[in-house]
Design an enzyme around this catalytic site. Structure first.
Site, PDB file in Angstrom:
ATOM      1  N   SER A  50      41.166  31.133  37.617  1.00 60.49           N
ATOM      2  CA  SER A  50      42.306  30.876  38.656  1.00 60.49           C
ATOM      3  C   SER A  50      41.637  29.239  39.279  1.00 60.49           C
ATOM      4  O   SER A  50      40.288  29.095  38.975  1.00 60.49           O
ATOM      5  CB  SER A  50      42.085  31.851  39.733  1.00 60.49           C
ATOM      6  N   TYR A 102      38.000  37.903  45.669  1.00 60.45           N
ATOM      7  CA  TYR A 102      38.983  37.200  44.437  1.00 60.45           C
ATOM      8  C   TYR A 102      38.081  35.936  44.015  1.00 60.45           C
ATOM      9  O   TYR A 102      37.789  35.893  42.875  1.00 60.45           O
ATOM     10  CB  TYR A 102      40.375  37.095  44.986  1.00 60.45           C
TER      11      TYR A 102
HETATM   12  P1  NAD Z   1      50.402  40.430  38.057  1.00 54.07           P
HETATM   13  O1  NAD Z   1      50.389  41.538  39.046  1.00 54.07           O
HETATM   14  O2  NAD Z   1      51.887  40.325  37.598  1.00 54.07           O
HETATM   15  O3  NAD Z   1      49.738  41.319  36.623  1.00 54.07           O
HETATM   16  C1  NAD Z   1      48.742  41.735  36.786  1.00 54.07           C
HETATM   17  C2  NAD Z   1      48.526  42.727  35.415  1.00 54.07           C
HETATM   18  O4  NAD Z   1      47.136  43.378  35.367  1.00 54.07           O
HETATM   19  C3  NAD Z   1      49.273  43.672  35.523  1.00 54.07           C
HETATM   20  O5  NAD Z   1      49.799  44.097  34.004  1.00 54.07           O
HETATM   21  C4  NAD Z   1      48.646  45.189  35.956  1.00 54.07           C
HETATM   22  O6  NAD Z   1      49.161  46.310  35.549  1.00 54.07           O
HETATM   23  C5  NAD Z   1      47.124  44.845  35.432  1.00 54.07           C
HETATM   24  N1  NAD Z   1      46.359  45.449  35.965  1.00 54.07           N
HETATM   25  C6  NAD Z   1      46.053  45.442  37.399  1.00 54.07           C
HETATM   26  N2  NAD Z   1      44.943  46.470  37.604  1.00 54.07           N
HETATM   27  C7  NAD Z   1      44.737  47.208  36.438  1.00 54.07           C
HETATM   28  C8  NAD Z   1      43.731  48.072  35.889  1.00 54.07           C
HETATM   29  N3  NAD Z   1      42.925  48.656  36.770  1.00 54.07           N
HETATM   30  N4  NAD Z   1      43.658  48.202  34.749  1.00 54.07           N
HETATM   31  C9  NAD Z   1      44.474  47.778  33.819  1.00 54.07           C
HETATM   32  N5  NAD Z   1      45.316  46.723  34.310  1.00 54.07           N
HETATM   33  C10 NAD Z   1      45.610  46.438  35.498  1.00 54.07           C
HETATM   34  O7  NAD Z   1      49.504  39.388  38.245  1.00 54.07           O
HETATM   35  P2  NAD Z   1      49.447  37.953  37.483  1.00 54.07           P
HETATM   36  O8  NAD Z   1      49.870  36.784  38.677  1.00 54.07           O
HETATM   37  O9  NAD Z   1      50.316  38.083  36.336  1.00 54.07           O
HETATM   38  O10 NAD Z   1      47.904  37.963  37.218  1.00 54.07           O
HETATM   39  C11 NAD Z   1      47.465  37.936  36.126  1.00 54.07           C
HETATM   40  C12 NAD Z   1      46.162  37.092  35.970  1.00 54.07           C
HETATM   41  O11 NAD Z   1      46.293  35.730  36.368  1.00 54.07           O
HETATM   42  C13 NAD Z   1      45.201  37.773  36.989  1.00 54.07           C
HETATM   43  O12 NAD Z   1      43.851  37.795  36.612  1.00 54.07           O
HETATM   44  C14 NAD Z   1      45.242  36.722  38.090  1.00 54.07           C
HETATM   45  O13 NAD Z   1      44.107  36.622  39.069  1.00 54.07           O
HETATM   46  C15 NAD Z   1      45.395  35.650  37.402  1.00 54.07           C
HETATM   47  N6  NAD Z   1      45.788  34.348  38.214  1.00 54.07           N
HETATM   48  C16 NAD Z   1      47.167  34.643  38.780  1.00 54.07           C
HETATM   49  C17 NAD Z   1      47.681  33.445  39.696  1.00 54.07           C
HETATM   50  C18 NAD Z   1      48.976  33.665  40.159  1.00 54.07           C
HETATM   51  O14 NAD Z   1      49.314  32.820  40.944  1.00 54.07           O
HETATM   52  N7  NAD Z   1      50.047  34.565  40.215  1.00 54.07           N
HETATM   53  C19 NAD Z   1      47.044  32.276  39.706  1.00 54.07           C
HETATM   54  C20 NAD Z   1      45.823  32.168  38.983  1.00 54.07           C
HETATM   55  C21 NAD Z   1      45.216  33.295  38.260  1.00 54.07           C
END
Ligand code: NAD
Length: 260
Positions: A142, A155
């Site tokens: 991130s 985080y």
């Molecule tokens: P999201 O909530 O859409 O997806 C998260 C995924 O993780 C889902 O499939 C969920 O079921 C899974 N998950 C959560 N807890 C879990 C567990 N205990 N066991 C197994 N699976 C689990 O979120 P996203 O935005 O797609 O995030 C995905 C990654 O990208 C994360 O690591 C997040 O930190 C990172 N990220 C997101 C953003 C953003 O702006 N959305 C920015 C930077 C980084």
């Protein structure tokens, strides 16, 4: 060549992970998806990938906060699909609160799912990748792996940890044709971002619109959200032979956020 390799993407029932799994399947990779969700929704996504791209798509219900689940998921994938050639550590959760009010159990959950899970998964895939002499490990970090924001202590700590783990693993595997990189996206419009809006509204005393424009997009000079598909395209590139010399990198994709 990505075709016929196996890509295991944690946290791929939603958002960025789902886009990454679909992008690897579009290149002809077999995929293992993982994450939470209603069984019928997960099965819909899994079978859609198989039918749309003509690859094998398996689902692993491992809870990424549980090391034994992670080890079992990798062993099952290696047994059923022959190998795990590409590992994408993507599962992540968020909680927004000032440190004094931050529930310790939320801290523990975020550190285990966003950071320790990547360690356990890397540890489990490494022997197979070394034996085959090829591997790609891609961690979804991130912008918060590089800079901080208030009210996201767990985080930010976890994502900075992912950056450190990425660099360390890259050094350890440098002679094994295994690259280890992190993608550091800015704000991507996914359920994870939507869910943190109420907490941010409360922590900062703002309306929903103020949070979107004055907190989220405030950080991003382009004033546009990154898309899941853009993150997925970079993940696919990192798995190509052209990317063989990129390792130990924390690759920003944040609309200029961390250029400040
Ligand atoms: P999201 O909530 O859409 O997806 C998260 C995924 O993780 C889902 O499939 C969920 O079921 C899974 N998950 C959560 N807890 C879990 C567990 N205990 N066991 C197994 N699976 C689990 O979120 P996203 O935005 O797609 O995030 C995905 C990654 O990208 C994360 O690591 C997040 O930190 C990172 N990220 C997101 C953003 C953003 O702006 N959305 C920015 C930077 C980084």
């Amino acid at each position: 060549m990505i075709r016929e390799k196996t890509a295991l993407v944690t946290g791929s029932t939603s958002g960025i992970g789902l886009a990454i799994a679909r992008a690897f399947a579009a290149q002809g990779a077999n995929v293992v998806i993982n994450g939470l969700g209603a069984p019928e929704d997960v099965e819909d996504e899994r079978s859609r990938i198989e039918h749309e791209f003509g690859v094998a798509a398996h689902y692993a219900n491992a809870d990424m906060s549980k090391p034994a689940d992670i080890i079992d998921m990798i062993a099952t994938a290696e047994r059923e699909l022959g190998s795990v050639d590409i590992l994408v550590n993507n599962a992540g959760v968020q909680h927004v609160a000032p440190i004094e009010d931050f529930p310790p159990e939320k801290w523990d959950a975020i550190i285990s799912i966003n950071l320790s899970a990547a360690f356990h998964a890397i540890r489990a895939v490494a022997p197979g990748m070394k034996k085959r002499g090829w591997g790609r490990i891609i961690n979804t970090a991130s912008a918060h792996a590089v800079v901080a924001s208030p009210f996201k202590s767990a985080y930010v700590a976890a994502k900075h940890g992912v950056a450190g783990l990425t660099k360390t693993a890259a050094l350890e595997f440098a002679r094994s044709r295994i690259t280890v990189n992190a993608i550091a996206p800015g704000y991507v419009w996914t359920p994870l971002v939507e869910r943190q809006i109420p907490g941010t509204m409360e922590a900062r005393g703002m309306t929903r619109e103020q949070v979107i424009h004055d907190v989220l997009l405030e950080a991003q000079p382009t004033k546009e959200f990154v898309t899941s598909e853009q993150v997925a395209a970079l993940a696919v590139f990192l798995a190509t032979d052209d990317a063989a010399s990129i390792t130990g990198a924390i690759l920003s994709m944040d609309g200029g956020w961390t250029a400040h």
